[in-house]
Design an enzyme around this catalytic site. Sequence first.
Site, PDB file in Angstrom:
ATOM      1  N   GLU A  20     -27.616  21.625 -70.087  1.00 58.51           N
ATOM      2  CA  GLU A  20     -28.751  22.311 -69.454  1.00 58.51           C
ATOM      3  C   GLU A  20     -29.789  22.536 -70.543  1.00 58.51           C
ATOM      4  O   GLU A  20     -29.666  23.469 -71.341  1.00 58.51           O
ATOM      5  CB  GLU A  20     -28.281  23.653 -68.859  1.00 58.51           C
ATOM      6  CG  GLU A  20     -27.285  23.511 -67.714  1.00 58.51           C
ATOM      7  CD  GLU A  20     -27.938  23.117 -66.395  1.00 58.51           C
ATOM      8  OE1 GLU A  20     -29.162  23.312 -66.258  1.00 58.51           O
ATOM      9  OE2 GLU A  20     -27.233  22.615 -65.508  1.00 58.51           O
TER      10      GLU A  20
ATOM     11  N   CYS B 264     -36.583  28.886 -69.709  1.00 53.93           N
ATOM     12  CA  CYS B 264     -36.543  27.412 -69.736  1.00 53.93           C
ATOM     13  C   CYS B 264     -37.367  26.779 -68.622  1.00 53.93           C
ATOM     14  O   CYS B 264     -37.890  25.688 -68.800  1.00 53.93           O
ATOM     15  CB  CYS B 264     -35.105  26.926 -69.679  1.00 53.93           C
ATOM     16  SG  CYS B 264     -34.241  27.516 -68.226  1.00 53.93           S
TER      17      CYS B 264
END
Length: 453
Positions: free
Chosen positions: A209, A243
């Site tokens: 991720e 993010c």
Amino acid sequence: MEIQEIVSKQKEFFKTQQTKNLRFRKMYLEKLRDVILQNENLLYEAIEKDFGKSKFDTFTTEISFILNDIKYYLNNLKSLSKPKKVRTNIINQIGKSRICSEPLGNILIIGAWNYPYQLSLSPIVAALAAGNCCIVKPSEIAENTMKAMVKIINENFPSEYLYAYEGGINETTELLKLKFDKIFFTGSTKVGKIIYEAAAKNLTPVTLELGGKSPAIITKEANLEVAAKRIVWGKFLNAGQTCVAPDYLLVEESVQEQFLEMLRKYIQEFKYEINSENYTRIINSKNFERLTKLINKDKIYFGGNSDQEKLYIEPTILTNVNWNDDVMQDEIFGPILPVISFTNFNLVLNEILEHEKPLAAYLFTQNSEEKEMFKNKLSFGGGCINDVMMHLGNENLPFGGVGNSGIGNYHGKFGFETFSHQKAVLEKATWGEPNIKYPPYSEKKLSWIKRFL
Ligand code: NAD
């Protein structure tokens, strides 16, 4: 106990088959929920010490996420883990075909610091729900939250089942030499490559991720007021250390002036300012310095001030930015918002395509043709039309990157599948089989086979 010993114990424990029992899994998911609720204040205090994140933001963007994940798996565990019947094709008659989800075994989860609880605990929830044993290594950069997680996990769970390991780069490097059945990593693309390389030595599957530069496009057909409000929230929440935050804006030239004014208005209305309890600090001086260097004084439209001692950077909007500016080279991961203007929607999509595939992309428009072009032309992990970041809040959508922004995904059933192997099982009857597939072969048999296959 040494970490090697804990990993060995987890391997032995997995072999006992206890983690496959649904009651066992539910019991520990409930336990994790209770431990989090009992220690809520400890978790709030630790994150406040690390980077001044408010209780409100910590609850809405971290704790509630984890609690919802636990609730989802408690409600859906039975159906997720049930073998799925699938059609059996003609050459396998008479038979039954099933896909059986089985836990992978021993999992290593490596977390990032920016949403320290969510990014370490949500993968744990999915891994335990799928029936695995698990070691988590939270990020040492947010030291207090790491220690809080190590405390609440190691005091409440048997180490042969779930263990939190405290450490930085050296400890992680040692850990990566050991063999796991899956590594789930959240962090930068640079470190993601190190993890992938280490995993390859043992043929260990990974979920990565990662990050990237996520664009938000605002066309003249957007509801500008709604776009400004949602973008200001998504970009400056957690001081941009998110993010999936919009990294930069692409705004249609004819509405840019009007839109910039709206951004300014919402930054002020939300009280995103230095020392405000609504606003978050930068995690450390290394990141503070990296970010302040990206603020080109000649391009500041709004903000630009900072407090080096307290590690605050004001929400900062830069205009007249172009693709070659420093701020456009790497993921910003802070409260600096560059704005590039455009006149042609199709060309601006082409510009995005020239860069690495982002983790997220956002479009603000009411025009259905633009929406279709955005969905069909761009490649990105996940995104929204007329909002930012909220796709993460829907457990029915997978969350993960593509290309440079990651490999694999999780959340809801996707998280369960990420930590499971889909085992194919064909069960045949012991009668009713034509002899045609067995030797000795003949032209006649071949012609029958050709008709069948
Ligand atoms: P990072 O890559 O520096 O660190 C992540 C983890 O890797 C930490 O636990 C750290 O201890 C470990 N690590 C660091 N260097 C290592 C090395 N050389 N060898 C082995 N392990 C090492 O990332 P970060 O600063 O914690 O997080 C910021 C990045 O993470 C940003 O790029 C952001 O976009 C990304 N991110 C992605 C997601 C997502 O869900 N896709 C979520 C949050 C953050």
